[in-house]
Design a protein around this motif. Sequence first.
Motif, PDB file in Angstrom:
ATOM      1  N   MET A   1       0.993  -1.344   0.709  1.00  0.00           N
ATOM      2  CA  MET A   1      -0.009  -0.073  -0.165  1.00  0.00           C
ATOM      3  C   MET A   1       1.048   1.458  -0.099  1.00  0.00           C
ATOM      4  N   THR A   2       0.764   2.339  -0.611  1.00  0.00           N
ATOM      5  CA  THR A   2       1.366   3.751  -0.560  1.00  0.00           C
ATOM      6  C   THR A   2       1.139   4.091   0.395  1.00  0.00           C
ATOM      7  N   PRO A   3       1.754   4.725   1.056  1.00  0.00           N
ATOM      8  CA  PRO A   3       1.086   5.556   2.220  1.00  0.00           C
ATOM      9  C   PRO A   3       0.121   7.071   2.113  1.00  0.00           C
ATOM     10  N   LYS A   4       0.237   7.110   2.851  1.00  0.00           N
ATOM     11  CA  LYS A   4      -1.264   8.253   2.583  1.00  0.00           C
ATOM     12  C   LYS A   4      -0.552   9.556   3.225  1.00  0.00           C
ATOM     13  N   HIS A   5       0.005   9.050   4.117  1.00  0.00           N
ATOM     14  CA  HIS A   5       0.748  10.592   4.967  1.00  0.00           C
ATOM     15  C   HIS A   5       2.427   9.923   5.548  1.00  0.00           C
ATOM     16  N   LEU A   6       2.855  11.185   5.419  1.00  0.00           N
ATOM     17  CA  LEU A   6       4.098  11.169   5.652  1.00  0.00           C
ATOM     18  C   LEU A   6       4.780  11.912   6.962  1.00  0.00           C
ATOM     19  N   ILE A   7       5.297  11.069   8.382  1.00  0.00           N
ATOM     20  CA  ILE A   7       5.136  11.741   9.538  1.00  0.00           C
ATOM     21  C   ILE A   7       6.641  12.040   9.717  1.00  0.00           C
ATOM     22  N   ILE A   8       7.452  13.220  10.401  1.00  0.00           N
ATOM     23  CA  ILE A   8       8.609  13.107  10.612  1.00  0.00           C
ATOM     24  C   ILE A   8       9.124  13.756  11.812  1.00  0.00           C
ATOM     25  N   HIS A  47       3.378  14.435  -3.782  1.00  0.00           N
ATOM     26  CA  HIS A  47       1.331  14.555  -3.662  1.00  0.00           C
ATOM     27  C   HIS A  47       0.919  14.220  -2.507  1.00  0.00           C
ATOM     28  N   CYS A  48       1.664  14.048  -1.455  1.00  0.00           N
ATOM     29  CA  CYS A  48       1.788  13.371  -0.403  1.00  0.00           C
ATOM     30  C   CYS A  48       1.390  14.559   1.230  1.00  0.00           C
ATOM     31  N   PRO A  49       0.132  14.658   2.009  1.00  0.00           N
ATOM     32  CA  PRO A  49       0.361  15.018   3.287  1.00  0.00           C
ATOM     33  C   PRO A  49       2.035  14.801   4.141  1.00  0.00           C
ATOM     34  N   ILE A  50       2.084  15.546   4.272  1.00  0.00           N
ATOM     35  CA  ILE A  50       3.656  15.626   5.557  1.00  0.00           C
ATOM     36  C   ILE A  50       3.027  16.555   6.880  1.00  0.00           C
ATOM     37  N   THR A  51       3.528  15.288   7.883  1.00  0.00           N
ATOM     38  CA  THR A  51       3.384  16.595   9.176  1.00  0.00           C
ATOM     39  C   THR A  51       5.207  16.300   9.878  1.00  0.00           C
ATOM     40  N   VAL A  52       5.440  17.542   9.983  1.00  0.00           N
ATOM     41  CA  VAL A  52       6.413  17.677  10.751  1.00  0.00           C
ATOM     42  C   VAL A  52       6.639  17.423  12.027  1.00  0.00           C
ATOM     43  N   VAL A  53       7.165  16.954  13.440  1.00  0.00           N
ATOM     44  CA  VAL A  53       6.940  17.007  15.252  1.00  0.00           C
ATOM     45  C   VAL A  53       7.746  17.696  15.291  1.00  0.00           C
ATOM     46  N   PHE A  54       7.936  18.676  16.360  1.00  0.00           N
ATOM     47  CA  PHE A  54       9.320  19.462  16.305  1.00  0.00           C
ATOM     48  C   PHE A  54       9.083  19.558  18.417  1.00  0.00           C
ATOM     49  N   ASP A  55      10.405  18.759  19.369  1.00  0.00           N
ATOM     50  CA  ASP A  55      10.377  19.042  21.005  1.00  0.00           C
ATOM     51  C   ASP A  55      10.092  20.364  21.118  1.00  0.00           C
ATOM     52  N   ALA A  56       9.198  20.475  21.724  1.00  0.00           N
ATOM     53  CA  ALA A  56       8.730  21.808  22.909  1.00  0.00           C
ATOM     54  C   ALA A  56       8.585  21.585  24.524  1.00  0.00           C
ATOM     55  N   GLY A  71       2.214  23.579   3.374  1.00  0.00           N
ATOM     56  CA  GLY A  71       1.989  22.987   3.454  1.00  0.00           C
ATOM     57  C   GLY A  71       1.898  21.657   3.604  1.00  0.00           C
ATOM     58  N   VAL A  72       2.614  22.004   5.060  1.00  0.00           N
ATOM     59  CA  VAL A  72       3.498  21.453   5.646  1.00  0.00           C
ATOM     60  C   VAL A  72       2.276  21.796   7.437  1.00  0.00           C
ATOM     61  N   THR A  73       2.459  20.385   7.368  1.00  0.00           N
ATOM     62  CA  THR A  73       1.650  20.614   9.000  1.00  0.00           C
ATOM     63  C   THR A  73       2.846  20.652   9.902  1.00  0.00           C
ATOM     64  N   VAL A  74       3.312  21.370  10.536  1.00  0.00           N
ATOM     65  CA  VAL A  74       3.944  21.661  12.180  1.00  0.00           C
ATOM     66  C   VAL A  74       3.671  21.351  12.712  1.00  0.00           C
ATOM     67  N   MET A  75       4.061  20.648  13.966  1.00  0.00           N
ATOM     68  CA  MET A  75       3.563  20.391  15.371  1.00  0.00           C
ATOM     69  C   MET A  75       4.269  20.928  16.086  1.00  0.00           C
ATOM     70  N   TYR A  76       4.120  21.253  17.580  1.00  0.00           N
ATOM     71  CA  TYR A  76       5.182  21.344  18.296  1.00  0.00           C
ATOM     72  C   TYR A  76       4.406  20.853  19.863  1.00  0.00           C
ATOM     73  N   SER A  77       5.205  20.026  19.942  1.00  0.00           N
ATOM     74  CA  SER A  77       4.890  19.191  21.506  1.00  0.00           C
ATOM     75  C   SER A  77       4.378  20.004  22.874  1.00  0.00           C
TER      76      SER A  77
END
Length: 172
Positions: A1-8, A47-56, A71-77
Motif C-alpha cells: 500500500m502506498t502511504p497516504k501520510h508522511l510523519i517526520i 503529492h503526499c501530506p506531510i506532518t513534521v513534529v518538533f519538541d517543545a 503545505g506542511v503541518t508543523v506540530m510542536y509538543s
Amino acid sequence: MTPKHLIIDGYNVLGAMGLPPQKVVGQGEVHREQFVVRLGLYGQAIHCPITVVFDAWQQPGSMRHVTHQTGVTVMYSAEGERADQVIQQLIRQYGKETAVVSSDLEVTNVARAFGAFVIRSQEFLTRLQKGNQQRHSVFSARGKFEDKDDSEYGPDRKSTRLNSSHTDISRM
C-alpha cells in the motif's frame, strides 16, 4: 500500500543533518524554517501530506501547537510532552497508511507495530536530496510554478513525477 501520510521526527532529521536542537534554536530557528520549506516542496512533488513534529517540551507553559507552513503541518509538543509521544499518537491514528521518518528506536518500533513504513532519517535526507535534484521546476513568465519534462531520466531512474495521486514513498 502506498502511504497516504508522511510523519517526520523534525529534530531527529535535523540532527542527522548535523544540526542538534540546541544549535537550531540558538541560531534563530532559520535552519528549522528552511527545512520546513524543503519539506513543503517535497510534499508537493510526491503529492503526499506531510506532518513534521518538533519538541517543545522544555518550554515552560507551552501547549501543543499546530501551524501550517508551505503545505506542511508543523506540530510542536506541549510542555512535558515529547515529540516522540506526539508522533506515536499520529502513528496510532494513521496506522498502515503512514510512512514515518525517524531513527529513534522507540518511534520506529511503534511504527512497525502499527504497520507503518519506516524511513531512517539519514535515508530520508538522501531521498530528499535526490528529489530536489530530479525535480526540475521553473517559474513561467506569468510567475506560475511549472514542472519541466523529466523524461530525460528514463524508465530506470527514480523520479518524483507522478502518474497517480499518491507516490510509492518506498521507491523514492
